[in-house]
Write an enzyme that holds these catalytic residues in place. Structure first.
Site, PDB file in Angstrom:
ATOM      1  N   LYS A  66      -9.241   1.288  -1.945  1.00 52.20           N
ATOM      2  CA  LYS A  66      -9.437   1.110  -0.759  1.00 52.20           C
ATOM      3  C   LYS A  66     -10.639   1.725  -0.363  1.00 52.20           C
ATOM      4  O   LYS A  66     -11.302   2.601  -0.353  1.00 52.20           O
ATOM      5  CB  LYS A  66      -8.556   1.885   0.397  1.00 52.20           C
ATOM      6  N   ASN A  81      -6.897   5.916  -2.017  1.00 50.15           N
ATOM      7  CA  ASN A  81      -5.847   4.980  -1.663  1.00 50.15           C
ATOM      8  C   ASN A  81      -5.950   3.657  -2.491  1.00 50.15           C
ATOM      9  O   ASN A  81      -6.786   2.849  -2.579  1.00 50.15           O
ATOM     10  CB  ASN A  81      -5.691   4.779  -0.197  1.00 50.15           C
ATOM     11  N   GLU A 106      -6.063   8.958   7.695  1.00 52.18           N
ATOM     12  CA  GLU A 106      -6.730   8.375   6.512  1.00 52.18           C
ATOM     13  C   GLU A 106      -8.021   9.040   5.936  1.00 52.18           C
ATOM     14  O   GLU A 106      -8.031   9.359   4.707  1.00 52.18           O
ATOM     15  CB  GLU A 106      -6.581   6.944   6.297  1.00 52.18           C
ATOM     16  N   GLU A 128       0.955  -1.137   0.089  1.00 55.88           N
ATOM     17  CA  GLU A 128      -0.088   0.009   0.104  1.00 55.88           C
ATOM     18  C   GLU A 128       1.010   1.166   0.047  1.00 55.88           C
ATOM     19  O   GLU A 128       2.124   1.294   0.665  1.00 55.88           O
ATOM     20  CB  GLU A 128      -0.808  -0.154   1.417  1.00 55.88           C
TER      21      GLU A 128
HETATM   22  N1  ING Z   1      -3.687   0.733   8.650  1.00 53.53           N
HETATM   23  C1  ING Z   1      -4.514   0.220   9.576  1.00 53.53           C
HETATM   24  C2  ING Z   1      -4.645  -1.237   9.522  1.00 53.53           C
HETATM   25  O1  ING Z   1      -5.897  -1.781   9.535  1.00 53.53           O
HETATM   26  C3  ING Z   1      -4.255   0.649  11.976  1.00 53.53           C
HETATM   27  C4  ING Z   1      -5.110   0.762  10.494  1.00 53.53           C
HETATM   28  C5  ING Z   1      -3.714   1.295  12.343  1.00 53.53           C
HETATM   29  C6  ING Z   1      -4.422  -0.700  12.500  1.00 53.53           C
HETATM   30  C7  ING Z   1      -2.717   1.205  13.566  1.00 53.53           C
HETATM   31  C8  ING Z   1      -3.887  -1.027  13.484  1.00 53.53           C
HETATM   32  C9  ING Z   1      -2.816   0.039  14.140  1.00 53.53           C
HETATM   33  O2  ING Z   1      -3.549  -2.237   9.403  1.00 53.53           O
HETATM   34  C10 ING Z   1      -4.244   1.005   7.416  1.00 53.53           C
HETATM   35  N2  ING Z   1      -3.152   1.673   6.616  1.00 53.53           N
HETATM   36  O3  ING Z   1      -5.297   0.651   7.238  1.00 53.53           O
END
Ligand code: ING
Length: 312
Positions: free
Chosen positions: A128, A111, A147, A47
């Site tokens: 996404k 995204n 995000e 990503e």
């Molecule tokens: N990142 C996340 C994910 O689901 C996240 C959201 C951030 C989860 C921090 C846990 C900790 O892996 C993205 N970019 O979706």
């Protein structure tokens, strides 16, 4: 008859805030050549593979971060990568921040994943769907995960496409945590699901989950693979990126749910496995024979209801 395919996960280490797109393309190119040496037919990059994970900072006007986005793909920054992949006959999935201007001249920020086949033709674009984090500046956080400030949800949902001799679907990061993602793809016959992620090891809303981030990462992708009889390729951008330690542990998972390849570093690393797409039927035509066993007449709440409503 078997439909063999060698898939690769092009895991990336950190990308610095001021790392230029040409420096990043040099890294992606090096991994493309490593993948070629491993006989890879399809290489999956993470990503937002072109830049640092910029949603960790909050700028009032997202346009201030426009330099992290791409309006065209390929463009002058990435054309060399696309040309080299086509020359080598390697398909690839590349995650990036996309700006699309609609007919009314309104910019939409997504995204995005683009999937190219080995002949240099675009198979599909995926945007996404599940956008995690928050939309406003949240000063209590050590770092932001804004995000929802920088991206809209993809309007097209989860598609599957015939490519590489099978049926391929895509998902991005938080999408992988939702079972609906895999089931919607599974109901389109997906045999190979490509997923990139940027996941900080610190989850600000509940740090007690931090110690389980690696477990949860594999749990959801292994479950999604098994319950839908599909291979899953999960590819990280990991390591300590602008002081944020992010999960690596990229994997290639079989329809059995077994991990058949795993990255061992938190840096740029290509792992690969030769898979047989016919193996998907070992699950799709037995335990998870959807047409024979599913009971959609009892699943209505899954699409009718967003939040949980307990009995009164
Ligand atoms: N990142 C996340 C994910 O689901 C996240 C959201 C951030 C989860 C921090 C846990 C900790 O892996 C993205 N970019 O979706």
């Amino acid at each position: 008859m078997s439909r063999r395919l060698t898939v690769g996960a092009g895991q990336m280490g950190p990308i610095a805030r001021d790392e230029s797109k040409s420096e990043v393309v040099d890294r992606l190119m090096a991994m493309l050549h490593e993948a070629h040496d491993q006989g890879v037919d399809l290489l999956v990059y993470p990503e937002l593979a072109m830049t640092t994970f910029f949603p960790r900072w909050f700028v009032e006007d997202p346009a201030e971060f426009d330099h992290y986005y791409h309006r065209e793909m390929p463009d002058s920054d990435t054309k060399a990568l696309f040309d080299e992949a086509s020359r080598l006959g390697i398909g690839f999935a590349l995650g990036y921040a996309e700006i699309e201007t609609d007919d009314e001249g309104v910019d939409h920020r997504y995204n995005t994943y683009i999937l190219m086949d080995g002949e240099g033709e675009m198979v599909a674009k995926f945007r996404k769907v599940h956008i995690p984090g928050h939309a406003q500046y949240e000063p209590w956080r050590k770092f932001q995960h804004a995000e929802r400030h920088y991206f809209e949800p993809g309007p097209d949902g989860f598609g599957a496409w015939r490519a590489f001799g099978g049926v391929v679907g895509m998902a991005i990061c938080n999408d992988r945590r939702w079972p609906e993602t895999y089931r919607v793809l599974g109901l389109q016959g997906a045999e190979l699901i490509l997923i990139g992620y940027n996941t900080p090891l610190h989850y600000a809303p509940d740090p007690t989950q931090n110690a389980l981030s690696g477990f949860h990462n594999h749990l959801v992708m292994q479950a999604g693979a098994y319950q839908n009889g599909a291979y899953v390729v999960g590819v990280a951008k990991g390591g300590i990126e602008e002081e944020v330690d992010s999960l690596a542990q990229s994997v290639i998972i079989a329809p059995s749910g077994q991990i058949i390849a795993q990255a061992v570093t938190t840096a740029d690393e290509v792992i690969s496995a030769t898979i047989d797409l016919d193996f998907c039927d070992t699950y799709k035509k037995t335990l998870f024979n959807f047409d024979y066993y599913r009971m959609p007449e009892h699943y209505g709440l899954v699409t009718e209801r967003t939040g949980a409503i307990p009995p009164s």
